[in-house]
Design an enzyme around this catalytic site. Structure first.
Site, PDB file in Angstrom:
ATOM      1  N   GLY A  36      10.105   1.776 -12.691  1.00 24.07           N
ATOM      2  CA  GLY A  36      11.120   1.713 -11.651  1.00 24.07           C
ATOM      3  C   GLY A  36      11.902   0.417 -11.694  1.00 24.07           C
ATOM      4  CG  ASN A  44       3.994  -1.585 -10.139  1.00 17.72           C
ATOM      5  OD1 ASN A  44       3.908  -0.609 -10.849  1.00 17.72           O
ATOM      6  ND2 ASN A  44       5.113  -1.897  -9.527  1.00 17.72           N
ATOM      7  CG  ASN A 102       2.123   2.393 -11.382  1.00 21.17           C
ATOM      8  OD1 ASN A 102       1.993   1.317 -11.941  1.00 21.17           O
ATOM      9  ND2 ASN A 102       3.169   2.689 -10.648  1.00 21.17           N
ATOM     10  CB  THR A 172       6.443   1.566   8.509  1.00 18.30           C
ATOM     11  OG1 THR A 172       5.109   1.940   8.138  1.00 18.30           O
ATOM     12  CG2 THR A 172       6.966   2.522   9.574  1.00 18.30           C
ATOM     13  NE  ARG A 182      10.234  -2.447  -7.505  1.00 20.72           N
ATOM     14  CZ  ARG A 182       9.412  -1.583  -8.118  1.00 20.72           C
ATOM     15  NH1 ARG A 182       8.108  -1.718  -7.974  1.00 20.72           N
ATOM     16  NH2 ARG A 182       9.866  -0.608  -8.867  1.00 20.72           N
ATOM     17  CG  HIS A 249       5.511   7.507  -8.079  1.00 18.22           C
ATOM     18  ND1 HIS A 249       4.854   8.417  -8.887  1.00 18.22           N
ATOM     19  CD2 HIS A 249       6.056   6.587  -8.920  1.00 18.22           C
ATOM     20  CE1 HIS A 249       5.009   8.070 -10.147  1.00 18.22           C
ATOM     21  NE2 HIS A 249       5.722   6.958 -10.196  1.00 18.22           N
ATOM     22  CD1 TRP A 250       5.176   3.218  -6.664  1.00 14.09           C
ATOM     23  CD2 TRP A 250       5.997   2.032  -4.962  1.00 14.09           C
ATOM     24  NE1 TRP A 250       6.381   2.697  -7.063  1.00 14.09           N
ATOM     25  CE2 TRP A 250       6.908   1.968  -6.040  1.00 14.09           C
ATOM     26  CE3 TRP A 250       6.300   1.372  -3.776  1.00 14.09           C
ATOM     27  CZ2 TRP A 250       8.106   1.263  -5.970  1.00 14.09           C
ATOM     28  CZ3 TRP A 250       7.486   0.660  -3.701  1.00 14.09           C
ATOM     29  CH2 TRP A 250       8.374   0.597  -4.787  1.00 14.09           C
TER      30      TRP A 250
END
Length: 277
Positions: A36, A44, A102, A172, A182, A249-250
């Site tokens: 990403g 991450n 991941n 949140t 990011r 996803h995370w």
């Protein structure tokens, strides 16, 4: 992380360097992040490392992300990154390690396990890439956002905010500080990639992964959806799957306590631990 040395070094991997953060001591674990925009190893996994202080954690910035430059190569990104991670392991004196990855990093972990099984103990994959269904594209909305951000000439902070919010079920958790981190990381100058990038296809070689493998998936993942899991689960001979509800996803970020517990339990059953016992 209290009482643990945290040292980031640039590791020579031949024609390039990889940024690696070396944290803790014990059996080595190599952590491999996703693709990403703005991703880095520590963005991450930095929040997970306190639960793994009794391991030597090598947190990698993969080529072209974070502080690691992207070398000029015609190889698919997964294939190229896997070889460079192996070279970094050698340079750091690590013969064999657990791999935790991941998304894109999960694909890199799979490639290492396929090509260098002697270097791998156990593998943890969170919604890994590298194995696509026959009907892709069209892409899930998370990948659409990822590729759209990569393709933008002047990516905006709002586009980053939309991307980050899509990565978590509980929005949140998409804090302003996380979005800022990011976004700023994504603006670092690395050579552009074609859209979609040539990641490479791991499907034909899944059966080569002999290491015990744990798949961890968020049930509501909109980037690498749970419907993509069966092909990987069925293709890897010694694989198991854990699915966490109310999670996208995370997984390692959104469900950190459960993730840390599941992964520690899995790693403690590894071949290296059994041999030491």
């Amino acid at each position: 992380m209290a009482n643990v040395a945290n040292v980031t070094t640039m590791v020579d991997v031949g024609d390039a360097q990889l940024a690696c953060t070396d944290v803790g001591s014990g059996s080595p674990v190599v952590w491999l992040h996703g693709s990403g925009p703005g991703a880095t190893g520590m963005s991450n996994f930095g929040g997970n490392l306190a639960a793994f202080q009794d391991y030597r954690n090598i947190v990698v910035d993969l080529p072209g992300w974070g502080s690691s430059p992207r070398p000029d190569t015609g190889e698919p990104l997964i294939f190229d990154a896997a070889e460079r991670v192996c070279r970094a392991m050698t340079a750091l004196g690590i013969e064999r390690a657990h791999l935790v990855g991941n998304s894109y990093g999960g694909a890199v972990a799979m490639r290492i396990a396929m090509r260098h099984p002697e270097r791998v103990d156990r593998v943890v994959l969170m919604a890994p890439g590298g194995v696509l269904p026959a009907d892709a594209p069209p892409w899930p909305v998370g990948l659409e956002r990822l590729f759209g951000y990569m393709a933008a000439q002047k990516p905006s902070r709002e586009a980053m905010a939309e991307f980050v919010r899509l990565m978590v079920f509980d929005e949140t958790l998409a804090t302003e500080s996380l979005i800022d981190e990011r976004y700023e990381s994504s603006l670092r100058a690395h050579p552009e990639l074609p859209i979609p990038p040539n990641f490479g296809d791991l499907t034909p070689d899944l059966a080569l992964i002999s290491a015990p493998t744990l798949l961890v998936w968020g049930r509501e993942d909109q980037t690498v959806p749970l419907t993509w899991a069966p092909k990987i689960l069925e293709g890897i001979p010694n694989a198991e799957l854990r699915v966490l509800p109310n999670c996208r996803h995370w997984v390692q970020y959104e469900r950190a306590p459960e993730f840390n517990h599941i992964v520690r339990e899995f790693l403690q059953g590894g071949a290296a631990a059994a041999a030491e016992g």
